[in-house]
Design a protein around this motif. Structure first.
Motif, short mmCIF file in Angstrom:
data_model
loop_
_atom_site.label_atom_id
_atom_site.label_comp_id
_atom_site.label_asym_id
_atom_site.label_seq_id
_atom_site.Cartn_x
_atom_site.Cartn_y
_atom_site.Cartn_z
N GLY A 63 0.81 -1.21 0.00
CA GLY A 63 0.00 0.00 0.00
C GLY A 63 0.85 1.26 0.00
O GLY A 63 0.44 2.30 -0.54
N ILE A 64 2.04 1.17 0.61
CA ILE A 64 2.96 2.31 0.60
C ILE A 64 3.41 2.60 -0.83
O ILE A 64 3.45 3.75 -1.27
CB ILE A 64 4.17 2.05 1.51
CG1 ILE A 64 3.71 1.80 2.95
CG2 ILE A 64 5.15 3.23 1.46
CD1 ILE A 64 4.83 1.39 3.89
N TRP A 65 3.72 1.52 -1.56
CA TRP A 65 4.14 1.69 -2.95
C TRP A 65 2.99 2.16 -3.83
O TRP A 65 3.20 2.93 -4.78
CB TRP A 65 4.70 0.38 -3.51
CG TRP A 65 5.82 -0.21 -2.73
CD1 TRP A 65 5.90 -1.50 -2.27
CD2 TRP A 65 7.05 0.41 -2.34
NE1 TRP A 65 7.07 -1.71 -1.61
CE2 TRP A 65 7.81 -0.55 -1.63
CE3 TRP A 65 7.58 1.69 -2.50
CZ2 TRP A 65 9.07 -0.28 -1.10
CZ3 TRP A 65 8.82 1.96 -1.97
CH2 TRP A 65 9.55 0.99 -1.28
N LEU A 66 1.77 1.71 -3.55
CA LEU A 66 0.61 2.10 -4.36
C LEU A 66 0.22 3.55 -4.17
O LEU A 66 -0.50 4.12 -5.01
CB LEU A 66 -0.60 1.22 -4.00
CG LEU A 66 -0.61 -0.21 -4.58
CD1 LEU A 66 -1.71 -1.03 -3.91
CD2 LEU A 66 -0.82 -0.16 -6.09
N ALA A 67 0.67 4.17 -3.09
CA ALA A 67 0.26 5.54 -2.78
C ALA A 67 0.66 6.52 -3.88
O ALA A 67 -0.13 7.41 -4.25
CB ALA A 67 0.87 5.97 -1.44
N THR A 68 1.85 6.36 -4.44
CA THR A 68 2.30 7.30 -5.47
C THR A 68 1.48 7.21 -6.75
O THR A 68 1.00 8.24 -7.25
CB THR A 68 3.80 7.08 -5.77
OG1 THR A 68 4.56 7.31 -4.58
CG2 THR A 68 4.28 8.04 -6.86
N PRO A 69 1.27 6.01 -7.34
CA PRO A 69 0.40 5.95 -8.53
C PRO A 69 -1.01 6.46 -8.27
O PRO A 69 -1.60 7.15 -9.12
CB PRO A 69 0.39 4.46 -8.89
CG PRO A 69 1.62 3.90 -8.28
CD PRO A 69 1.85 4.69 -7.04
N ALA A 70 -1.58 6.14 -7.09
CA ALA A 70 -2.93 6.58 -6.78
C ALA A 70 -3.02 8.10 -6.70
O ALA A 70 -3.95 8.73 -7.23
CB ALA A 70 -3.40 5.95 -5.47
N ALA A 71 -2.04 8.72 -6.03
CA ALA A 71 -2.03 10.18 -5.90
C ALA A 71 -1.86 10.85 -7.26
O ALA A 71 -2.52 11.87 -7.56
CB ALA A 71 -0.92 10.61 -4.95
#
Length: 443
Positions: free
Chosen positions: A414-422
């Motif tokens: 989820g930490i890694w997914l934060a950048t694409p989501a933002a």
């Protein structure tokens, strides 16, 4: 008249690339400053020292935020005046803004020295990592003024049609940084402090050359007796506040990434974040370099009220950003393991963390370029408020939403997914602003 020839040429892909390619290359080499430090530090000292570089990054970003604001905002204000044929006034403002940057650099250096020990003590790091942090930052702060001048002179060289010289300075500084990194760390045994000194001296190349170039009257922009106009400083601050916000919140978000990783994985996680950020920083430098390259053209055409050229430049820029995005996504996926192995060996626990993280974060490269260009475009059009909204939402609001929700659901991934989501949320906002202001600017 010859100095205006670039701005008077028709807007074609060939002419855009002639103007922007040097700044893209320059931006890439600038990104090497930090990456090279990480490369030598991780291989010659260890991943604990690599973690320290990332832990000091928020402080460094806070120090440079005001300079970034004045450089980007000031360039937009000054080149708009040049397009309006108010050249002497633009040169007076240029000189005044450089002096303001020097004063800011001195102040920020002092504040950094006074606060850094308390900052790192409050992070509850191991003694070794905390020591690395203090050693690196204390050396880096010595070069605060040259670093701020480098940020400014880089943009003003581009605006003065000296993008090739700016590229030469960046390449020379990057090569000097690489050589001195090895000499100071491996040769003289200066440790992580040597890496900071090498970086500072590399940045200083552009600062020294800038004083020489802008001291000559034959340059489109050159020093003359400064006139301090409050409105110019205010407009530069307003126009560049988006870039300042980006720098500030990047530091805050980096700190949040570090804290989250420390909670989930420990200091190995911070080292993995550092590697991923290097990869994203390298890719982002392509978009940043392009945006810097075309920004003076956007400002000039806007000041000149040449809507046809403005429209053509924006249209072609979106096509170019799309092409760069496709290339960076493909390259990042294909080269994930080789890129990570440069910083961490496969038997190091940091390696697997970074490989997984890079593959997930690569999705962000589909959106980052358009978001960077949108913010830079509105800055160049002297609409600092919209630019700030885009930058602040992208770098802080959307990132905070993602960071507070996704790790709770998906854990470390989820930490890694934060950048694409933002970045995806930011793209939706940028698209809305682009359509809203299309009739106003006629692009």
């Amino acid at each position: 008249m010859e100095k205006q020839s670039v701005y008077n040429k028709p807007v074609t892909l060939k002419n855009i690339f002639k103007f922007a390619v040097p700044t893209i290359a320059m931006s890439v080499f600038m990104s090497f400053y930090t990456m090279v430090d990480g490369l030598f530090v991780s291989n010659l000292i260890g991943t604990d020292a690599l973690s320290a570089i990332n832990l000091t990054a928020p402080v460094i970003q806070l120090v440079t935020a005001i300079s970034t604001m004045l450089a980007t905002g000031g360039s937009a204000v000054i080149m708009k005046k040049m397009g309006e044929q108010r050249r002497e006034e633009a040169r007076e403002d240029f000189t005044a803004l450089i002096l303001v940057n020097i004063a800011v650099g001195i102040i920020m250096c002092g504040v950094g020295f006074l606060t850094m020990n308390r900052i790192f003590a409050g992070m509850k790091l191991s003694l070794g990592v905390e020591g690395y942090c203090v050693e690196y930052l204390s050396r880096y702060l010595l070069f605060t003024v040259p670093i701020l001048l480098m940020n400014n002179f880089t943009l003003y060289m581009i605006a003065s049609e000296k993008a090739a010289l700016s590229l030469v300075c960046s390449v020379s500084g990057g090569v000097l940084n690489m050589v001195l990194d090895y000499v100071f760390i491996a040769g003289f045994g200066m440790g992580i402090g040597g890496a900071a000194v090498a970086t500072g001296l590399g940045y200083s190349v552009t600062a020294v050359v800038g004083f020489i170039v802008f001291g000559r009257k034959k340059s489109l922009l050159h020093f003359k007796k400064p006139v301090f106009r409050f409105n110019v400083l205010k407009n530069a601050a307003l126009n560049g506040c988006s870039e300042m916000a980006t720098t500030l919140v990047t530091g805050i978000v980096t700190m949040m990434f570090n804290w989250t990783m420390l909670a989930y994985v420990g200091e190995n996680g911070v080292a993995a974040v550092t590697i991923i950020m290097y990869v994203l920083m390298f890719a982002s430098s392509l978009y940043t370099g392009y945006s810097y390259g075309v920004a003076p053209m956007l400002s000039y055409y806007y000041g000149e009220q040449n809507h046809e050229k403005l429209k053509a430049l924006v249209r072609d820029s979106l096509k170019i950003i799309g092409g760069i995005s496709a290339l960076t996504v493909a390259g990042s996926f294909a080269l994930t393991k080789p890129l990570v192995s440069v910083f961490a060996r496969p038997d190091n626990p940091v390696y697997e963390l970074a490989v997984t993280g890079n593959r997930i974060c690569t999705a962000a490269l589909c959106f980052i370029g358009f978001n960077i260009f949108a913010s830079g475009m509105f800055t160049a059009l002297s609409n600092g408020m919209v630019s700030a909204l885009l930058a602040f939402s992208r770098s802080f609001v959307f990132m905070m939403i993602a960071m507070l929700t996704l790790p709770a659901i998906f854990g470390v991934n989820g930490i890694w997914l934060a950048t694409p989501a933002a970045e995806l949320m930011a793209l939706a906002l940028a698209g809305g602003m682009f359509l809203k202001y299309r009739k106003r600017y006629r692009y």
